[in-house]
Design a protein around this motif. Structure first.
Motif, PDB file in Angstrom:
ATOM      1  N   LEU A 100       0.830  -1.204   0.000  1.00 50.22           N
ATOM      2  CA  LEU A 100       0.000   0.000   0.000  1.00 50.22           C
ATOM      3  C   LEU A 100       0.863   1.253   0.000  1.00 50.22           C
ATOM      4  N   ALA A 101       1.951   1.225   0.789  1.00 50.68           N
ATOM      5  CA  ALA A 101       2.846   2.379   0.848  1.00 50.68           C
ATOM      6  C   ALA A 101       3.508   2.626  -0.513  1.00 50.68           C
ATOM      7  N   THR A 102       3.930   1.521  -1.189  1.00 50.22           N
ATOM      8  CA  THR A 102       4.541   1.655  -2.510  1.00 50.22           C
ATOM      9  C   THR A 102       3.554   2.217  -3.521  1.00 50.22           C
ATOM     10  N   SER A 103       2.312   1.736  -3.458  1.00 47.38           N
ATOM     11  CA  SER A 103       1.278   2.225  -4.376  1.00 47.38           C
ATOM     12  C   SER A 103       1.008   3.713  -4.153  1.00 47.38           C
ATOM     13  N   MET A 104       0.942   4.119  -2.880  1.00 45.81           N
ATOM     14  CA  MET A 104       0.715   5.530  -2.583  1.00 45.81           C
ATOM     15  C   MET A 104       1.887   6.389  -3.060  1.00 45.81           C
ATOM     16  N   GLN A 105       3.112   5.876  -2.890  1.00 43.11           N
ATOM     17  CA  GLN A 105       4.289   6.609  -3.348  1.00 43.11           C
ATOM     18  C   GLN A 105       4.260   6.770  -4.867  1.00 43.11           C
ATOM     19  N   LEU A 106       3.938   5.675  -5.583  1.00 42.66           N
ATOM     20  CA  LEU A 106       3.863   5.739  -7.035  1.00 42.66           C
ATOM     21  C   LEU A 106       2.774   6.707  -7.490  1.00 42.66           C
ATOM     22  N   GLY A 107       1.618   6.647  -6.813  1.00 41.93           N
ATOM     23  CA  GLY A 107       0.535   7.557  -7.162  1.00 41.93           C
ATOM     24  C   GLY A 107       0.942   9.013  -7.000  1.00 41.93           C
ATOM     25  N   ALA A 108       1.656   9.306  -5.914  1.00 44.00           N
ATOM     26  CA  ALA A 108       2.126  10.680  -5.686  1.00 44.00           C
ATOM     27  C   ALA A 108       3.141  11.100  -6.749  1.00 44.00           C
ATOM     28  N   MET A 109       4.030  10.175  -7.145  1.00 42.66           N
ATOM     29  CA  MET A 109       5.043  10.506  -8.151  1.00 42.66           C
ATOM     30  C   MET A 109       4.404  10.729  -9.522  1.00 42.66           C
ATOM     31  N   PHE A 110       3.400   9.919  -9.874  1.00 41.48           N
ATOM     32  CA  PHE A 110       2.689  10.139 -11.125  1.00 41.48           C
ATOM     33  C   PHE A 110       1.987  11.497 -11.115  1.00 41.48           C
ATOM     34  N   ALA A 111       1.373  11.849  -9.979  1.00 45.46           N
ATOM     35  CA  ALA A 111       0.695  13.149  -9.879  1.00 45.46           C
ATOM     36  C   ALA A 111       1.690  14.296 -10.041  1.00 45.46           C
ATOM     37  N   ILE A 112       2.861  14.200  -9.392  1.00 41.90           N
ATOM     38  CA  ILE A 112       3.892  15.237  -9.523  1.00 41.90           C
ATOM     39  C   ILE A 112       4.378  15.323 -10.964  1.00 41.90           C
ATOM     40  N   TRP A 113       4.563  14.175 -11.600  1.00 42.49           N
ATOM     41  CA  TRP A 113       4.992  14.121 -13.001  1.00 42.49           C
ATOM     42  C   TRP A 113       4.014  14.890 -13.887  1.00 42.49           C
ATOM     43  N   TYR A 114       2.728  14.630 -13.707  1.00 44.05           N
ATOM     44  CA  TYR A 114       1.708  15.280 -14.535  1.00 44.05           C
ATOM     45  C   TYR A 114       1.617  16.783 -14.245  1.00 44.05           C
ATOM     46  N   HIS A 337      13.149  20.051 -16.162  1.00 41.49           N
ATOM     47  CA  HIS A 337      14.130  19.110 -15.620  1.00 41.49           C
ATOM     48  C   HIS A 337      13.527  18.255 -14.501  1.00 41.49           C
ATOM     49  N   SER A 338      12.699  18.850 -13.663  1.00 42.77           N
ATOM     50  CA  SER A 338      12.130  18.111 -12.536  1.00 42.77           C
ATOM     51  C   SER A 338      11.188  17.008 -13.003  1.00 42.77           C
ATOM     52  N   TYR A 339      10.330  17.320 -13.988  1.00 42.39           N
ATOM     53  CA  TYR A 339       9.398  16.266 -14.414  1.00 42.39           C
ATOM     54  C   TYR A 339      10.127  15.149 -15.159  1.00 42.39           C
ATOM     55  N   GLN A 340      11.224  15.472 -15.850  1.00 40.66           N
ATOM     56  CA  GLN A 340      11.996  14.411 -16.496  1.00 40.66           C
ATOM     57  C   GLN A 340      12.729  13.549 -15.473  1.00 40.66           C
ATOM     58  N   GLN A 341      13.223  14.165 -14.409  1.00 40.01           N
ATOM     59  CA  GLN A 341      13.850  13.398 -13.330  1.00 40.01           C
ATOM     60  C   GLN A 341      12.841  12.465 -12.671  1.00 40.01           C
ATOM     61  N   VAL A 342      11.643  12.983 -12.383  1.00 39.46           N
ATOM     62  CA  VAL A 342      10.595  12.152 -11.770  1.00 39.46           C
ATOM     63  C   VAL A 342      10.192  11.026 -12.715  1.00 39.46           C
ATOM     64  N   SER A 343      10.155  11.326 -14.014  1.00 39.53           N
ATOM     65  CA  SER A 343       9.813  10.294 -14.991  1.00 39.53           C
ATOM     66  C   SER A 343      10.809   9.146 -14.962  1.00 39.53           C
ATOM     67  N   TYR A 344      12.106   9.462 -14.874  1.00 39.55           N
ATOM     68  CA  TYR A 344      13.124   8.413 -14.803  1.00 39.55           C
ATOM     69  C   TYR A 344      13.059   7.664 -13.471  1.00 39.55           C
ATOM     70  N   MET A 345      12.714   8.342 -12.402  1.00 35.75           N
ATOM     71  CA  MET A 345      12.552   7.664 -11.112  1.00 35.75           C
ATOM     72  C   MET A 345      11.394   6.668 -11.169  1.00 35.75           C
ATOM     73  N   ILE A 346      10.294   7.065 -11.825  1.00 38.22           N
ATOM     74  CA  ILE A 346       9.163   6.155 -11.982  1.00 38.22           C
ATOM     75  C   ILE A 346       9.559   4.957 -12.833  1.00 38.22           C
ATOM     76  N   LEU A 347      10.341   5.208 -13.891  1.00 36.22           N
ATOM     77  CA  LEU A 347      10.764   4.133 -14.779  1.00 36.22           C
ATOM     78  C   LEU A 347      11.603   3.089 -14.050  1.00 36.22           C
ATOM     79  N   GLN A 348      12.333   3.510 -13.013  1.00 42.03           N
ATOM     80  CA  GLN A 348      13.118   2.561 -12.226  1.00 42.03           C
ATOM     81  C   GLN A 348      12.243   1.733 -11.283  1.00 42.03           C
ATOM     82  N   MET A 349      10.993   2.152 -11.058  1.00 43.42           N
ATOM     83  CA  MET A 349      10.114   1.457 -10.114  1.00 43.42           C
ATOM     84  C   MET A 349       9.062   0.598 -10.802  1.00 43.42           C
TER      85      MET A 349
END
Length: 416
Positions: A100-114, A337-349
């Protein structure tokens, strides 16, 4: 609920006592006889409870009262160790909570990316409408990214990579096509509506398939080819009915698709051929720095020095708000730069397919947000074309999951 377990493990002989004080009071030390009511076996691997009690009495150790799990290696007094370790009574609850914690983290990262992507496109369009120098603006974006990267490395927020000459020789071509892709995208955004640029960029899967066949020898499946039909048809339909259509904006957006997808294919080839590869974030960081170094002289050559104090002063005399221009340019560079960094972080997860689906949803969100913010007029046919193209991109992402497995039984892994 937690439980008590009795297990055996091999142990290195001649262990020192865990407690050197013989007069230590062993607080709440359990007697093995107290374990009988729990329904455990009378003996384990031939070691009786009576003998185990003797072994416990001749050993010095510290025990904590945590629902103990005793590990005994043999029947000798100097060859075993008693260790207290926690045994979770319900491992499933722990796994559920971590999931659940991982899912919430991913959801937050996708929201920041968008969100960062939406703000970048808004700020970038506002700058390019009044400051029509896309090469200078793109170089400024790369400069902001370079500054952020150097701060991260200097403060040890992220480890600095060690580059070899062979790696640098492969990264430079990636940086060249990355620079061209960003420059051409900004040319398109400066000429046409943001929503139309992103509709054209929905053609990226088409060029991915073409370049994968040409450079990697990877032939697409029937379902991948089938998913490209609505992509091409939707972009064509949207282009014919676009109010802001002009050939420079259309061709530059299409050319950015070519450069971006050739960069992705080259990146994949680089990752496969090199044993000591860089992680995604450091690879992107090196590419950004090289792109900045390449584009600054190119921007001066193509557009002249358009960010000097004298030029900005003359532009201010003509009514340009320099303060707002600088603030929005900085915000656009930071968001890019920030959204591209977050995008690569998501890609690693997540898997590349999941990331591709997320990227499709991001494009939908950006188009809708830009239409609302800039109050872009959209005809029903234009909306239909955009919807068809984005639906095709989504189907393409799902079709990649249907790729047949190789003869060895392992599934094909495609990293883009």
């Amino acid at each position: 609920m937690q439980s008590t377990a009795l297990t055996l493990s091999p142990l290195t002989p001649l262990l020192r006592p865990l407690n050197k004080n013989p007069n230590h009071r062993y607080g709440s030390l359990w007697n093995l006889s107290s374990l009988k009511p729990l329904g455990l076996l009378r003996s384990i691997n031939g070691l009786s409870f009576q003998k185990a009690s003797h072994l416990f009495s001749c050993s010095r150790f510290n025990a904590r009262r945590i629902n103990e799990s005793f590990l005994i290696s043999d029947g000798r007094c100097d060859g075993f160790k008693v260790r207290a370790t926690p045994v979770p009574g319900n491992i499933g609850d722990t796994n559920d909570s971590s999931g659940l914690a991982t899912s919430m983290q991913l959801g937050a990262m996708f929201a920041i990316w968008y969100i960062l992507n939406i703000y970048f496109n808004i700020f970038n369009k506002q700058v390019l409408k009044v400051y029509t120098f896309p090469a200078t603006v793109t170089a400024f974006h790369f400069g902001c990214g370079t500054l952020i990267i150097l701060i991260m490395w200097a403060s040890n927020l992220y480890h600095r990579p060690k580059l070899t000459r062979s790696q640098l020789a492969v990264i430079i071509p990636l940086a060249i096509v990355h620079t061209l892709g960003n420059l051409l995208t900004n040319v398109s955004i400066g000429r046409v509506n943001v929503s139309f640029t992103h509709t054209i960029k929905a053609m990226e899967p088409f060029f991915t398939v073409v370049f994968s066949v040409l450079f990697l020898g990877e032939w697409p499946t029937f379902w991948i080819v089938f998913s490209l039909i609505p992509v091409v048809g939707g972009v064509a339909l949207a282009s014919f009915t676009e109010a802001s259509f002009n050939w420079i904006g259309f061709c530059s957006a299409m050319a950015s698709n070519v450069t971006n997808q050739s960069r992705n294919v080259l990146s994949k080839k680089f990752m496969v051929k090199n044993e000591e590869t860089l992680d995604n974030i450091n690879l992107f960081s090196i590419i950004t720095i090289i792109s900045f170094m390449l584009l600054v002289p190119a921007a001066i050559l193509l557009e002249g020095v358009k960010f000097s104090p004298s030029y900005l002063q003359s532009a201010a005399n003509q009514g340009l708000n320099i303060r707002e221009l600088c603030i929005r340019s900085l915000l656009a560079g930071f968001c890019l730069h920030s959204y591209q960094q977050v995008s690569y972080m998501i890609l690693q997860m997540v898997s590349p397919v999941t990331h591709s689906v997320g990227n499709c949803v991001k494009r939908v969100v950006v188009i809708i947000a830009s239409v609302i913010f800039f109050q872009t007029p959209v005809s029903p046919i234009n909306s239909l074309g955009t919807t068809l193209a984005l639906t095709g991109v989504f189907l393409y992402s799902k079709a990649k999951q249907l790729k047949p497995k190789p003869k060895g039984g392992e599934s094909l892994k495609v990293a883009e």
